[in-house]
Motif scaffolding. Sequence first.
Motif, PDB file in Angstrom:
ATOM      1  N   GLY A  29       0.776  -1.232   0.000  1.00  0.00           N
ATOM      2  CA  GLY A  29       0.000   0.000   0.000  1.00  0.00           C
ATOM      3  C   GLY A  29       0.804   1.277   0.000  1.00  0.00           C
ATOM      4  O   GLY A  29       0.374   2.289   0.564  1.00  0.00           O
ATOM      5  N   LEU A  30       1.980   1.255  -0.637  1.00  0.00           N
ATOM      6  CA  LEU A  30       2.817   2.456  -0.669  1.00  0.00           C
ATOM      7  C   LEU A  30       2.101   3.637  -1.318  1.00  0.00           C
ATOM      8  O   LEU A  30       2.208   4.770  -0.839  1.00  0.00           O
ATOM      9  N   VAL A  31       1.366   3.374  -2.381  1.00  0.00           N
ATOM     10  CA  VAL A  31       0.660   4.460  -3.075  1.00  0.00           C
ATOM     11  C   VAL A  31      -0.336   5.132  -2.135  1.00  0.00           C
ATOM     12  O   VAL A  31      -0.408   6.369  -2.065  1.00  0.00           O
ATOM     13  N   LYS A  32      -1.084   4.322  -1.411  1.00  0.00           N
ATOM     14  CA  LYS A  32      -2.073   4.870  -0.477  1.00  0.00           C
ATOM     15  C   LYS A  32      -1.380   5.628   0.644  1.00  0.00           C
ATOM     16  O   LYS A  32      -1.873   6.680   1.101  1.00  0.00           O
ATOM     17  N   GLU A  33      -0.238   5.128   1.120  1.00  0.00           N
ATOM     18  CA  GLU A  33       0.511   5.816   2.170  1.00  0.00           C
ATOM     19  C   GLU A  33       0.935   7.208   1.700  1.00  0.00           C
ATOM     20  O   GLU A  33       0.760   8.198   2.436  1.00  0.00           O
ATOM     21  N   VAL A  34       1.467   7.293   0.501  1.00  0.00           N
ATOM     22  CA  VAL A  34       1.898   8.585  -0.035  1.00  0.00           C
ATOM     23  C   VAL A  34       0.698   9.514  -0.213  1.00  0.00           C
ATOM     24  O   VAL A  34       0.768  10.707   0.106  1.00  0.00           O
ATOM     25  N   GLU A  35      -0.381   8.951  -0.688  1.00  0.00           N
ATOM     26  CA  GLU A  35      -1.608   9.744  -0.892  1.00  0.00           C
ATOM     27  C   GLU A  35      -2.104  10.325   0.436  1.00  0.00           C
ATOM     28  O   GLU A  35      -2.465  11.503   0.516  1.00  0.00           O
ATOM     29  N   ASN A  36      -2.092   9.522   1.480  1.00  0.00           N
ATOM     30  CA  ASN A  36      -2.534   9.990   2.801  1.00  0.00           C
ATOM     31  C   ASN A  36      -1.629  11.098   3.331  1.00  0.00           C
ATOM     32  O   ASN A  36      -2.103  12.074   3.934  1.00  0.00           O
ATOM     33  N   ILE A  37      -0.328  10.929   3.125  1.00  0.00           N
ATOM     34  CA  ILE A  37       0.630  11.939   3.596  1.00  0.00           C
ATOM     35  C   ILE A  37       0.415  13.255   2.859  1.00  0.00           C
ATOM     36  O   ILE A  37       0.443  14.336   3.465  1.00  0.00           O
ATOM     37  N   ILE A  38       0.198  13.181   1.553  1.00  0.00           N
ATOM     38  CA  ILE A  38      -0.039  14.388   0.752  1.00  0.00           C
ATOM     39  C   ILE A  38      -1.315  15.092   1.197  1.00  0.00           C
ATOM     40  O   ILE A  38      -1.351  16.326   1.343  1.00  0.00           O
ATOM     41  N   ASN A  39      -2.347  14.306   1.439  1.00  0.00           N
ATOM     42  CA  ASN A  39      -3.627  14.891   1.878  1.00  0.00           C
ATOM     43  C   ASN A  39      -3.487  15.604   3.218  1.00  0.00           C
ATOM     44  O   ASN A  39      -4.169  16.596   3.485  1.00  0.00           O
ATOM     45  N   LYS A  40      -2.596  15.114   4.058  1.00  0.00           N
ATOM     46  CA  LYS A  40      -2.430  15.678   5.400  1.00  0.00           C
ATOM     47  C   LYS A  40      -1.430  16.832   5.438  1.00  0.00           C
ATOM     48  O   LYS A  40      -1.641  17.829   6.135  1.00  0.00           O
ATOM     49  N   TYR A  41      -0.339  16.710   4.662  1.00  0.00           N
ATOM     50  CA  TYR A  41       0.749  17.689   4.782  1.00  0.00           C
ATOM     51  C   TYR A  41       1.011  18.502   3.514  1.00  0.00           C
ATOM     52  O   TYR A  41       1.794  19.449   3.548  1.00  0.00           O
ATOM     53  N   GLY A  42       0.375  18.120   2.427  1.00  0.00           N
ATOM     54  CA  GLY A  42       0.572  18.853   1.179  1.00  0.00           C
ATOM     55  C   GLY A  42       1.691  18.277   0.321  1.00  0.00           C
ATOM     56  O   GLY A  42       2.501  17.475   0.789  1.00  0.00           O
ATOM     57  N   TRP A  43       1.741  18.726  -0.924  1.00  0.00           N
ATOM     58  CA  TRP A  43       2.686  18.206  -1.896  1.00  0.00           C
ATOM     59  C   TRP A  43       4.129  18.630  -1.612  1.00  0.00           C
ATOM     60  O   TRP A  43       5.067  17.992  -2.078  1.00  0.00           O
ATOM     61  N   LYS A  44       4.319  19.721  -0.889  1.00  0.00           N
ATOM     62  CA  LYS A  44       5.654  20.301  -0.737  1.00  0.00           C
ATOM     63  C   LYS A  44       6.433  19.783   0.476  1.00  0.00           C
ATOM     64  O   LYS A  44       7.516  20.269   0.759  1.00  0.00           O
ATOM     65  N   LEU A  45       5.876  18.827   1.183  1.00  0.00           N
ATOM     66  CA  LEU A  45       6.581  18.273   2.340  1.00  0.00           C
ATOM     67  C   LEU A  45       7.935  17.721   1.880  1.00  0.00           C
ATOM     68  O   LEU A  45       8.002  16.851   1.005  1.00  0.00           O
ATOM     69  N   PRO A  46       9.056  18.210   2.444  1.00  0.00           N
ATOM     70  CA  PRO A  46      10.392  17.784   1.990  1.00  0.00           C
ATOM     71  C   PRO A  46      10.616  16.269   1.985  1.00  0.00           C
ATOM     72  O   PRO A  46      11.270  15.743   1.089  1.00  0.00           O
ATOM     73  N   LEU A  47      10.053  15.564   2.972  1.00  0.00           N
ATOM     74  CA  LEU A  47      10.259  14.120   3.038  1.00  0.00           C
ATOM     75  C   LEU A  47       9.656  13.387   1.844  1.00  0.00           C
ATOM     76  O   LEU A  47      10.046  12.258   1.533  1.00  0.00           O
ATOM     77  N   LEU A  48       8.709  14.026   1.170  1.00  0.00           N
ATOM     78  CA  LEU A  48       8.110  13.412  -0.012  1.00  0.00           C
ATOM     79  C   LEU A  48       9.039  13.451  -1.218  1.00  0.00           C
ATOM     80  O   LEU A  48       8.739  12.883  -2.262  1.00  0.00           O
TER      81      LEU A  48
END
Length: 303
Positions: free
Chosen positions: A209-228
């Motif tokens: 579920g890596l795709v879903k994990e990334v999607e959840n992180i983006i929804n919570k912190y936005g696209w510009k989060l450095p860790l992304l």
Amino acid sequence: MKTSLIVICGATATGKSGLALELAQRLNTMIISADSRQVYREFDIGTAKPSLTEQQLVPHYLINICDPIETLTLAQYQEKAQFLINELTITPLLVGGTGLYIKSIVKGLKIPRVAPQPELKQQLQGLGQRQCYDILSQIDVIATNKIHPNDEVRTLRALEVFYVTGIPISQQQGENPPPYPILQIGLDCSAEDLEKRIEQRTEKMIEMGLVKEVENIINKYGWKLPLLDTLGYSEIKLYLRDKTSLEQAKKEIILHTRQFAKRQRTWFRGDTDIEWFDAKSLNLVEQIWQRIQEFFAYYKHLD
């Protein structure tokens, strides 16, 4: 035995975590993570963080200690890890692939305790790298002998330290190795075998579920989060922005992981204190278990 430490290191996908889990159960001890991304909460699948089941089998420390919007400095990591090691009456396992984290402990790196200075950094960046490097060459020529003229990150850090403390960073660095015995175990395998392991691991991350994990992180912190913008997450982020296919994203993760593993191998090979074992050996656990017993017996004899 008095305080001592066992390190399990090596490139990504060489099986460090599985080996450490087995050894920790035999030793009835704990695992201290040496992974610069596992310290962050919510970054689980893409960092190959130990599962909840694994964490229940063996206590894991220095994972999930920061929110993704926070920054854990090397000095902060070192302080936390050293505190754990010095407080324990058992020998912990320091496990991971972040070479600088491990080096900060086993070599006792002297790290200037200067927090990031965002405003100062912004002002310096406005001057441009060439001028910043020229300034650094005037105040700390020793540092410029070690820092490449195009290395903006280290140049800015050296200037930050100088302007905050008034002391050149080169005078605040060095090593102060710990007094306790350390056994460093390195895992390695052929480039072909490592590539297969990386491919299998990437496929497993997608299935988990890596795709879903990334999607959840983006929804919570936005696209510009450095860790992304780190390995495994940046490629999936491009997929979620419809700039690539999932299949291509997987290929990019495999390629970038191979490149990262190559850099890790080069880093760890520079430490002659590491004892290397073949990750594919059929009796790997028993080989290393025997070496650990020899390590304990030798230092017990000295005591």
